[in-house]
Design an enzyme around this catalytic site. Structure first.
Site, mmCIF file in Angstrom:
data_model
loop_
_atom_site.group_PDB
_atom_site.id
_atom_site.type_symbol
_atom_site.label_atom_id
_atom_site.label_comp_id
_atom_site.label_asym_id
_atom_site.label_seq_id
_atom_site.Cartn_x
_atom_site.Cartn_y
_atom_site.Cartn_z
ATOM 1 N N PHE A 1 12.873 52.415 109.439
ATOM 2 C CA PHE A 1 13.927 51.539 108.945
ATOM 3 C C PHE A 1 15.296 51.954 109.491
ATOM 4 C CE2 PHE A 1 16.952 49.927 105.796
ATOM 5 C CZ PHE A 1 16.541 48.604 105.670
ATOM 6 N N HIS B 1 5.410 46.405 101.459
ATOM 7 C CA HIS B 1 6.359 47.319 102.094
ATOM 8 C C HIS B 1 6.210 47.329 103.617
ATOM 9 C CE1 HIS B 1 7.759 51.409 103.353
ATOM 10 N NE2 HIS B 1 8.754 51.086 102.548
#
Length: 157
Positions: free
Chosen positions: A58, A88
């Site tokens: 991320f 996720h």
């Protein structure tokens, strides 16, 4: 994962290019294999490079952008995301991929895409450039970054 039609990698002279490898820390064995492949390719090309580690995939886009804004000619982004039982996986994969694309477009500089989005660990081991791996995605991402940086250098004179 046939590899059919894949370009030949290597054999480029990247002397004078400044490249930053930005790599996540999850799934250490796979990630370390990706890094090793990228480093082999960059060393063989003559590029100057450094490695920067980030907590996870991320975080790849923001650090890639910072490296490019600081003067790097290209970034090689390496990370591993393995599907789990929750959404996720989709959120992180999408955010990291979209973010890296945006970084390349916003900076006008290449981001070698070495983010593996996998269903299981074995798929990563098969792509990490380790002994017994079928592919070396770290080397491929580094080669793509080099070649794109050289094309952009030529186009810009």
């Amino acid at each position: 994962m046939s590899g059919k039609g894949a370009p030949v990698i290597g054999g480029t002279d990247a002397t004078g290019l400044q490249i930053v490898i930005v790599a996540g820390t999850w799934h250490e064995v796979i990630t370390d294999g990706l890094i090793a492949g990228a480093e082999r390719t960059l060393e063989a090309s003559g590029a100057d490079y450094r490695l920067v580690r980030v907590p996870g995939s991320f975080e790849l886009p923001v650090v890639a952008k910072a490296a490019l804004d600081a003067g790097a000619d290209a970034v090689v982004a390496l990370g591993v995301i393995i599907r789990g039982g929750t959404p996720h996986f989709e959120y992180v994969s999408s955010a990291a991929t979209d973010g890296l694309t945006r970084v390349a477009l916003d900076t006008g500089k290449p981001v070698g895409f070495g983010l593996l989005t996998l269903d299981d660990e074995q798929q990563g081991l098969d792509r990490a450039g380790l002994d017994g791996s079928k592919e070396d995605k770290g080397a491929e991402a580094a080669d793509a970054a080099i070649r794109t940086a050289l094309v952009l250098r030529e186009l810009r004179g």
